[in-house]
Scaffold this active site. Structure first.
Site, mmCIF file in Angstrom:
data_model
loop_
_atom_site.group_PDB
_atom_site.id
_atom_site.type_symbol
_atom_site.label_atom_id
_atom_site.label_comp_id
_atom_site.label_asym_id
_atom_site.label_seq_id
_atom_site.Cartn_x
_atom_site.Cartn_y
_atom_site.Cartn_z
ATOM 1 N N ASP A 133 0.840 -1.271 0.010
ATOM 2 C CA ASP A 133 0.054 -0.184 -0.027
ATOM 3 C C ASP A 133 0.958 1.268 -0.087
ATOM 4 O O ASP A 133 0.398 2.386 -0.812
ATOM 5 C CB ASP A 133 -1.112 -0.010 1.322
ATOM 6 C CG ASP A 133 -2.174 -1.039 1.018
ATOM 7 O OD1 ASP A 133 -2.311 -1.590 -0.200
ATOM 8 O OD2 ASP A 133 -2.793 -1.062 2.086
ATOM 9 N N SER B 93 -6.969 2.980 14.184
ATOM 10 C CA SER B 93 -6.296 2.761 15.492
ATOM 11 C C SER B 93 -6.517 3.900 16.526
ATOM 12 O O SER B 93 -6.319 3.545 17.800
ATOM 13 C CB SER B 93 -4.728 3.105 15.269
ATOM 14 O OG SER B 93 -4.400 4.372 14.915
ATOM 15 N N ALA C 114 -6.283 10.704 21.691
ATOM 16 C CA ALA C 114 -6.223 11.084 22.908
ATOM 17 C C ALA C 114 -6.527 12.551 23.559
ATOM 18 O O ALA C 114 -5.934 13.312 23.841
ATOM 19 C CB ALA C 114 -4.698 10.927 23.448
#
Length: 270
Positions: free
Chosen positions: A46, A166, A185
């Site tokens: 990729d 993720s 976060a």
């Protein structure tokens, strides 16, 4: 038909490149042309295809891509390294068939008036590597929230399986013409609040991230990173929308997106 090859510099990718070139030389109807190709064949993974995409970014309307993977299964690569003969046969029978996916347009504005425009196949990120990033999030020029956290990732539907996943983002069907905002976060407590969940925007939405302070900020577009340097000029804001451009893949044997998702993240069902 004019064909170009864009390959990774691994021994296996170079071997496949040589094999493919030798085979293409036997075909009178196919010409090798890396300047004005109709089809770009990538050999690698990729990352190689993303590099080829940016290399030919100014000719996306006339190019279709085909990916051969020489390592692990990729989201953008349909052919294996032992299928060169089958691929050449498909090129011989090409009728212009293709499948297209939406892209992301990024516009970065600096305090000296400079505007830097780029297009992303997977995602763009805005993050701070030295302190909590603070930025105001505007949706269609209306203030939505003040974000505090490590950073934000803005992804295309096909890129939703990469960095976006993720950080807890949703996987989007590539037939959806839109893009997604995910948080890295985020800081959420009694004093500071963000929405705290990924947001999916439609094709007519403009997302703007405005920075009170850009020191320590890193802006990325796919694999390219830009470290902010306030001594030369300061990043004021970054805007995102669905690009007018699309990426097209030659649909000889284009693997279904959800089959790719299943193979990559789930595997066989017991």
């Amino acid at each position: 038909m004019r064909v170009a090859i864009f390959n990774y510099e691994s021994p296996e990718s170079l071997r496949v490149r040589k094999l493919l070139l030798n085979r293409l030389e036997e075909e009178t109807a196919i010409t090798y042309d890396d300047q004005q190709p109709d089809v770009v064949i990538t050999i690698g993974g990729d990352g190689t295809l993303i590099s080829a995409f940016h290399h030919y970014e100014d000719r996306l309307s006339t190019i279709r891509f085909v990916g051969i993977h020489t390592g692990h299964l990729g989201f953008y690569t349909d052919w294996r390294n032992f299928e060169v003969e089958d691929l050449v046969e498909s090129l011989q029978n090409d009728s212009g068939q293709s499948v297209s996916y939406p892209l992301l347009e990024m516009s970065a504005t600096y305090d000296d008036g400079e505007i830097e425009r780029r297009v992303a196949l997977n995602e763009s990120t805005l993050r701070n590597i030295v302190k909590t990033m603070v930025c105001d999030v505007y949706i269609n020029n209306q203030l939505f929230e003040r974000f505090r956290g490590d950073g934000l990732v803005i992804s295309t539907p096909t890129g939703s399986t990469a960095y976006n996943k993720s950080v807890g983002g949703a996987i989007l069907d590539p037939r959806i013409i839109g893009f997604q905002l995910g948080e890295m976060a985020s800081l959420n407590n009694r004093v500071f609040r963000t929405l705290g969940s990924p947001v999916v925007f439609g094709s007519d939405t403009k997302l703007t991230l405005r920075l009170p302070d850009d020191s320590g900020t890193v802006l990325s577009c796919d694999r390219d990173q830009i470290m902010m340097d306030s001594q030369s000029h300061r990043l004021v804001d970054v805007s995102y929308r669905v690009s007018d451009k699309v990426i097209r893949f030659a649909k000889y044997r284009h693997t279904n997106f959800w089959d790719r998702v299943k193979d990559s993240f789930i595997g066989g069902i017991q």
